[in-house]
Design a protein around this motif. Structure first.
Motif, short mmCIF file in Angstrom:
data_model
loop_
_atom_site.label_atom_id
_atom_site.label_comp_id
_atom_site.label_asym_id
_atom_site.label_seq_id
_atom_site.Cartn_x
_atom_site.Cartn_y
_atom_site.Cartn_z
N MET A 1 0.92 -1.14 0.04
CA MET A 1 0.01 0.02 -0.21
C MET A 1 0.89 1.28 0.09
N THR A 2 0.49 2.10 -0.81
CA THR A 2 1.50 3.48 -0.84
C THR A 2 0.67 4.41 0.09
N THR A 3 1.50 5.15 0.92
CA THR A 3 1.22 5.96 1.94
C THR A 3 1.69 7.23 1.42
N VAL A 4 1.36 8.37 2.15
CA VAL A 4 2.08 9.71 2.06
C VAL A 4 3.27 9.56 2.42
N LYS A 5 3.68 8.80 3.60
CA LYS A 5 5.05 8.62 4.00
C LYS A 5 5.89 7.88 2.81
N THR A 6 5.27 6.93 2.01
CA THR A 6 6.01 6.43 1.00
C THR A 6 6.31 7.38 -0.09
N LEU A 7 5.80 8.46 -0.38
CA LEU A 7 6.04 9.70 -1.24
C LEU A 7 7.22 10.36 -0.66
N LEU A 8 7.11 10.55 0.60
CA LEU A 8 8.34 11.17 1.04
C LEU A 8 9.86 10.62 0.82
N GLY A 9 9.53 9.13 0.78
CA GLY A 9 10.82 8.33 0.50
C GLY A 9 11.19 8.11 -1.06
N LEU A 10 10.47 8.74 -1.98
CA LEU A 10 10.76 8.31 -3.29
C LEU A 10 11.96 9.30 -3.85
N PRO A 11 12.99 8.79 -4.41
CA PRO A 11 14.11 9.47 -4.67
C PRO A 11 13.99 10.41 -5.78
N GLY A 12 14.36 11.73 -5.35
CA GLY A 12 14.46 12.81 -6.65
C GLY A 12 13.36 13.79 -6.13
N LEU A 13 12.17 13.34 -5.46
CA LEU A 13 11.31 14.19 -5.18
C LEU A 13 11.63 15.60 -4.27
N ARG A 14 12.09 15.03 -3.19
CA ARG A 14 12.73 16.10 -2.15
C ARG A 14 11.42 16.70 -1.41
N LEU A 15 10.33 15.92 -1.43
CA LEU A 15 9.01 16.73 -0.79
C LEU A 15 9.36 16.78 0.67
N ARG A 16 8.97 17.96 1.14
CA ARG A 16 9.14 18.22 2.70
C ARG A 16 7.71 18.32 3.32
N ILE B 1 6.87 14.52 -10.67
CA ILE B 1 6.12 14.13 -9.50
C ILE B 1 4.96 13.07 -9.87
N THR B 2 4.18 13.37 -11.06
CA THR B 2 2.99 12.62 -11.30
C THR B 2 3.73 11.35 -12.00
N GLU B 3 4.82 11.30 -12.72
CA GLU B 3 5.30 10.13 -13.23
C GLU B 3 5.85 9.09 -12.08
N GLN B 4 6.38 9.72 -10.96
CA GLN B 4 6.94 9.15 -10.00
C GLN B 4 6.04 8.58 -9.00
N VAL B 5 4.91 9.17 -9.02
CA VAL B 5 3.74 8.70 -8.04
C VAL B 5 2.93 7.69 -8.87
N VAL B 6 2.81 7.83 -10.13
CA VAL B 6 1.86 6.91 -10.67
C VAL B 6 2.74 5.40 -10.76
#
Length: 440
Positions: free
Chosen positions: A1-16, A114-119
């Motif tokens: 399952m993908t969570t908000v925390k998962t997105l924070l760990g995606l390489p290259g996105l640098r979401l804060r 961002i869209t590509e990485q999340v998809v």
């Protein structure tokens, strides 16, 4: 399952994270990009909302936007600074107030990246979830549902098409019968329903506690397929029963639902046989007829006929159930349930006779009387029946027919002459009464 925390760990996105750091375990089902000031009508639960905040012009603009996200059940808001001036304070405050996780997007990061990485992350999670579910393919339904609820991030249930709750991961928010009725009527409701495929006349349904994204819907279809396999496997298991059982015969007139109805109504019973529209099952204890009243509106059958034997050896109980079904078939009403113990001896004897034999018996014994009534426009057949049902008492019969007792005696004597029988003799009374009941 993908969570908000998962997105924070995606390489290259640098979401804060800027707000809602205690809400990062929320599941993300898809991504939606918008610059509308009020995107409420286009949002779905579980979405990551991506925005450049072009709709923000002054303090106060954030309230309707973030409130719409909260109402829709959005997973989080990922935003870049308005005109590169950073995320406005009232956007942060609104997210805190409405409990929406807020992720800040670097100014130099394209939304397309961002869209590509999340998809890709959602697709990978969906594939992994499918594999984890398939690994539990041999597990009971309860285990499959637990896995499904964990992967979907939503409670799940399995319901019978007749309104029985088979399994669930949480209390069902409404009666199971109401869920099934809404599904049959195609009425919208708070649950997403997915049919379980199979060769059963009475289907099962997977119910999920909320709307589903495309990826979630595909996963729910996978769950439905696995539950269907489990149902088919478990339906072949032998049920252990005591030496003395009750046998229940059920006929669904006009449909092939009898076997599945017995399976749902008596889940712990052993199915014995199906012949045409009638099926038989052995159970350890007599069932409650109330169960049929619940399922009756959900069936295609024109009428439900049920006979229940007394407890006894299986073969003996099965024969008793067959006669009880035949007796029930001659009762009125949309649902007719007859326990064998309620069947009179004469009714039991007649129940075993084919319709042709019953008709022949009626013609042979009552023929002259029936012909006389037709020619003379009289009703001696009814008079004889009332007389016999009053135990051969002229006084009681005369009172029931509202005639003088002498008139009653004359009519009975005339009927006896036509029949060639003495209607004051018990054996003749028995023959005539059985012939009368053969027409019921």
């Amino acid at each position: 399952m993908t969570t908000v925390k998962t997105l924070l760990g995606l390489p290259g996105l640098r979401l804060r994270p800027r707000a809602g750091t205690d809400l990062l375990d929320r599941p993300v089902t898809r991504i939606y990009v918008t610059e509308l000031s009020d995107p409420g009508r286009y949002l779905s639960a579980g979405e990551l909302v991506l925005s450049g905040l072009l709709w923000w012009h002054a303090p106060g603009d954030a309230e309707p936007f973030v409130a719409a996200l909260a109402r829709a059940g959005a997973a989080a808001l990922a935003a870049s600074g308005a005109d590169s001036g950073g995320i406005p304070d009232d956007v942060v405050d609104a997210c805190v107030r409405h409990r929406i996780p807020l992720l800040e997007v670097p100014d130099d990061l394209s939304f397309s990246v961002i869209t590509e990485q999340v998809v890709l992350a959602l697709a990978a999670a969906s594939d992994s979830a499918r594999k984890r579910l398939q690994a539990a393919a041999e597990a009971p339904v309860e285990t499959l549902l637990d896995r499904a609820a964990a992967e979907l991030g939503l409670p799940c249930w399995v319901l019978s098409g007749l309104g029985r709750l088979i399994a669930g991961t949480a209390p069902l928010p409404m009666p199971a019968e109401d869920v099934v009725r809404r599904h049959a009527a195609r009425e919208p409701g708070p649950l997403t329903l997915v049919p379980v495929e199979g060769r059963h006349a009475v289907p099962w349904l997977i119910a999920v506690g909320g709307p589903l994204s495309t990826a979630q819907a595909e996963l729910a279809e996978e769950v439905a397929g696995l539950v269907g396999v489990t149902r088919a496997r478990e339906s072949r298991l032998e049920v252990a029963l005591p030496e003395e059982v009750c046998v229940v015969g059920l006929r669904t007139e006009g449909s092939d639902e009898s076997r599945d109805v017995l399976s749902e109504w008596l889940p712990d019973a052993l199915l014995l046989e199906t012949a045409g529209e009638t099926s038989y099952a052995a159970t350890a204890r007599p069932p409650s007829p109330a169960g049929l009243s619940i399922v009756e509106p959900l069936l295609r059958a024109k009428r439900i006929v049920c006979g229940v034997s007394d407890p006894g050896p299986r073969d003996e109980a099965a024969e008793s159930a067959r006669y009880a079904v035949a007796a029930a078939a001659r009762r009125t009403g949309r649902v007719a349930v007859v326990p064998a113990g309620d069947v009179d001896v004469h009714e039991l004897l007649l129940a075993g006779a084919p319709d042709g034999v019953r008709a022949a018996l009626r013609r042979r014994v009552l023929g002259p009387l029936l012909a006389y009534d037709a020619e003379q426009h009289t009703d001696l057949v009814h008079t004889v029946r009332v007389f016999l049902e009053c135990s051969g008492s002229p006084t009681r019969a005369a009172k029931a027919l509202h005639v003088h007792v002498n008139t009653l005696r004359y009519r009975i004597g005339r009927a006896g002459e036509l029949l060639g029988a003495d209607l004051t003799e018990f054996t003749d009374q028995l023959d005539v009464y059985l012939a009368l009941r053969a027409g019921d």
